[in-house]
Scaffold this motif. Structure first.
Motif, PDB file in Angstrom:
ATOM      1  N   TYR A 141       0.922  -1.185   0.051  1.00 30.09           N
ATOM      2  CA  TYR A 141       0.178   0.120  -0.066  1.00 30.09           C
ATOM      3  C   TYR A 141       0.886   1.277  -0.042  1.00 30.09           C
ATOM      4  O   TYR A 141       0.490   2.284  -0.359  1.00 30.09           O
ATOM      5  N   ALA A 196      -4.376 -10.442   7.486  1.00 37.42           N
ATOM      6  CA  ALA A 196      -5.514  -9.382   7.665  1.00 37.42           C
ATOM      7  C   ALA A 196      -4.817  -7.966   7.031  1.00 37.42           C
ATOM      8  O   ALA A 196      -5.411  -7.341   6.266  1.00 37.42           O
ATOM      9  N   TRP A 197      -3.537  -7.762   7.175  1.00 36.84           N
ATOM     10  CA  TRP A 197      -2.874  -6.605   6.658  1.00 36.84           C
ATOM     11  C   TRP A 197      -2.793  -6.699   5.286  1.00 36.84           C
ATOM     12  O   TRP A 197      -3.149  -5.614   4.660  1.00 36.84           O
ATOM     13  N   ASN A 257      -6.153  -6.257   3.553  1.00 36.22           N
ATOM     14  CA  ASN A 257      -6.395  -4.626   3.657  1.00 36.22           C
ATOM     15  C   ASN A 257      -5.804  -3.844   2.730  1.00 36.22           C
ATOM     16  O   ASN A 257      -6.183  -2.866   2.225  1.00 36.22           O
ATOM     17  N   ASN A 258      -4.474  -4.014   2.651  1.00 34.82           N
ATOM     18  CA  ASN A 258      -3.507  -3.604   1.622  1.00 34.82           C
ATOM     19  C   ASN A 258      -4.243  -3.599   0.083  1.00 34.82           C
ATOM     20  O   ASN A 258      -4.387  -2.742  -0.585  1.00 34.82           O
ATOM     21  N   GLY A 303      -7.336  -1.525   0.030  1.00 36.88           N
ATOM     22  CA  GLY A 303      -7.019  -0.018  -0.230  1.00 36.88           C
ATOM     23  C   GLY A 303      -6.592   0.276  -1.352  1.00 36.88           C
ATOM     24  O   GLY A 303      -6.981   1.358  -1.938  1.00 36.88           O
ATOM     25  N   LEU A 338     -12.749   2.415   3.194  1.00 38.81           N
ATOM     26  CA  LEU A 338     -11.553   1.825   3.861  1.00 38.81           C
ATOM     27  C   LEU A 338     -11.655   1.556   5.434  1.00 38.81           C
ATOM     28  O   LEU A 338     -11.349   0.286   5.874  1.00 38.81           O
ATOM     29  N   TRP A 378     -14.166  -1.224   5.844  1.00 39.14           N
ATOM     30  CA  TRP A 378     -13.517  -2.610   5.604  1.00 39.14           C
ATOM     31  C   TRP A 378     -12.675  -2.897   6.731  1.00 39.14           C
ATOM     32  O   TRP A 378     -12.782  -4.134   7.192  1.00 39.14           O
ATOM     33  N   CYS A 379     -11.796  -2.230   7.268  1.00 34.53           N
ATOM     34  CA  CYS A 379     -10.636  -2.411   7.943  1.00 34.53           C
ATOM     35  C   CYS A 379     -11.272  -2.807   9.357  1.00 34.53           C
ATOM     36  O   CYS A 379     -10.828  -3.741  10.164  1.00 34.53           O
ATOM     37  N   ALA A 411     -12.824  -6.146   9.235  1.00 31.00           N
ATOM     38  CA  ALA A 411     -11.797  -7.282   8.920  1.00 31.00           C
ATOM     39  C   ALA A 411     -11.212  -7.401  10.241  1.00 31.00           C
ATOM     40  O   ALA A 411     -10.975  -8.590  10.762  1.00 31.00           O
ATOM     41  N   VAL A 467      -6.658   0.314  14.399  1.00 32.75           N
ATOM     42  CA  VAL A 467      -7.153   0.617  12.696  1.00 32.75           C
ATOM     43  C   VAL A 467      -7.253   2.126  12.313  1.00 32.75           C
ATOM     44  O   VAL A 467      -6.681   2.646  11.207  1.00 32.75           O
TER      45      VAL A 467
END
Length: 345
Positions: free
Chosen positions: A6, A55-56, A59-60, A63, A83, A86-87, A90, A128
């Protein structure tokens, strides 16, 4: 397997935040036992670390998709809202998953703190928010750096283009030819001499004002090209021809200033211009927002030193302005340059 990044600072952010997140989340869920029992510490840390890292990366990817979906500055709030939503979703899913794993593994060596799940969800929300704020700050700085770098490159390309144009026009050879032509006209045709002076003044006025903007309208460039061509036609007479087939619909479209002058100069510089070998130059537009400048090829026998600085500068300015790529075709009969026309915002 290559995971989506990201930001250029992904590894730094992960190294700083993931350990804190793993330790804080397990401490809230499992209490002090997490720090005092080696077995609990190992199992919980590995499980949480793998979950958080996966998860990271997910999320990237989300994003990056949202950045493509909402790329404009005025869409920032919408993009960040999606974003954040969603984060948070998640993150809470991961927390619930870990809570379920610990519940299934519940034993004297892995004690649960059932009442602490809401606190874990709150902790995740805070993390987050911090990550999004940090990331958006980093990305804003990176965008600023890129914009600054492109601006400097564009200024350099513009200055080089102006310098090349002025150098090719305001030099002893050009002035000598122009003044010699003017001197002849004064005796032979005073009226034409007056028009020649007016067109010459128009050329220099446009050249000197070309640094005021990074883009010029096609209409202004065509007007300037006519003044510049008048000087060439006065010098070469009927041995040089310029044909224009430009749809008026495109007059408000944009292109880097001095583009047409550089292309006309390039055609004159590299080709023989004689009564038996006239030079024909055409400027026309095409339906797909493109401008085509073409001339017949009749290369000079004498070697002309050229590093294609003019074409390179035009291509560089188009690239930095996000206008697309130019196309150069040379088939030994015609030399053709195709330029994308930029729509007004």
């Amino acid at each position: 397997m290559k995971f989506a990044r990201y930001s250029n600072q992904d590894e730094v952010m992960q190294g700083l935040i993931v350990p804190v997140y793993v330790g804080g989340l397990n401490w809230i869920l499992l209490g002090n036992q997490y720090w005092h029992n080696g077995w609990v510490f190992l199992i919980a840390t590995v499980l949480t670390f793998v979950t958080a890292l996966l998860a990271w990366f997910v999320n990237n990817a989300v994003g990056l998709y949202l950045n493509r979906r909402f790329p404009d500055i005025d869409q920032t709030l919408v993009r960040l809202s999606w974003l954040l939503g969603w984060c948070v979703l998640a993150g809470w899913s991961c927390c619930t998953f870990l809570y379920g794993c610990y519940f299934l593994l519940n034993s004297p060596s892995l004690p649960m703190q059932p009442g602490r799940l809401p606190l874990v969800l709150l902790f995740n929300l805070v993390v987050v928010l911090m990550v999004i704020i940090f990331y958006e700050g980093i990305r804003a700085f990176e965008r600023w750096e890129r914009t600054l770098r492109k601006t400097e490159e564009l200024k350099k390309a513009n200055l080089q283009s102006q310098f090349d144009s002025l150098r090719s026009q305001i030099n002893p050879h050009f002035l000598f030819n122009s003044l010699n032509t003017l001197s002849s006209l004064i005796e032979e045709d005073p009226e034409q001499a007056e028009q020649f002076v007016e067109e010459m003044a128009s050329v220099y006025r446009y050249l000197l004002r070309s640094n005021e903007s990074q883009l010029a309208t096609l209409g202004n460039e065509l007007t300037f090209a006519q003044s510049y061509f008048h000087l060439l036609r006065t010098r070469y007479g009927a041995n040089i021809h310029l044909e224009q087939a430009v749809d008026a619909h495109f007059h408000d479209h944009l292109l880097p200033p001095l583009t047409l002058q550089l292309l006309l100069e390039n055609a004159v510089k590299h080709n023989v211009i004689l009564p038996e070998q006239p030079l024909h130059i055409s400027i026309r537009t095409e339906a797909d927002n493109r401008l085509v400048v073409r001339n017949n090829l009749q290369r000079k026998n004498t070697r002309i030193i050229s590093n294609q600085v003019g074409l390179t500068n035009i291509a560089t300015q188009y690239r930095l302005l996000g206008g697309g790529d130019i196309r150069v075709d040379d088939d030994d009969n015609f030399f053709t340059v195709t330029l994308p026309l930029i729509r007004k915002a």
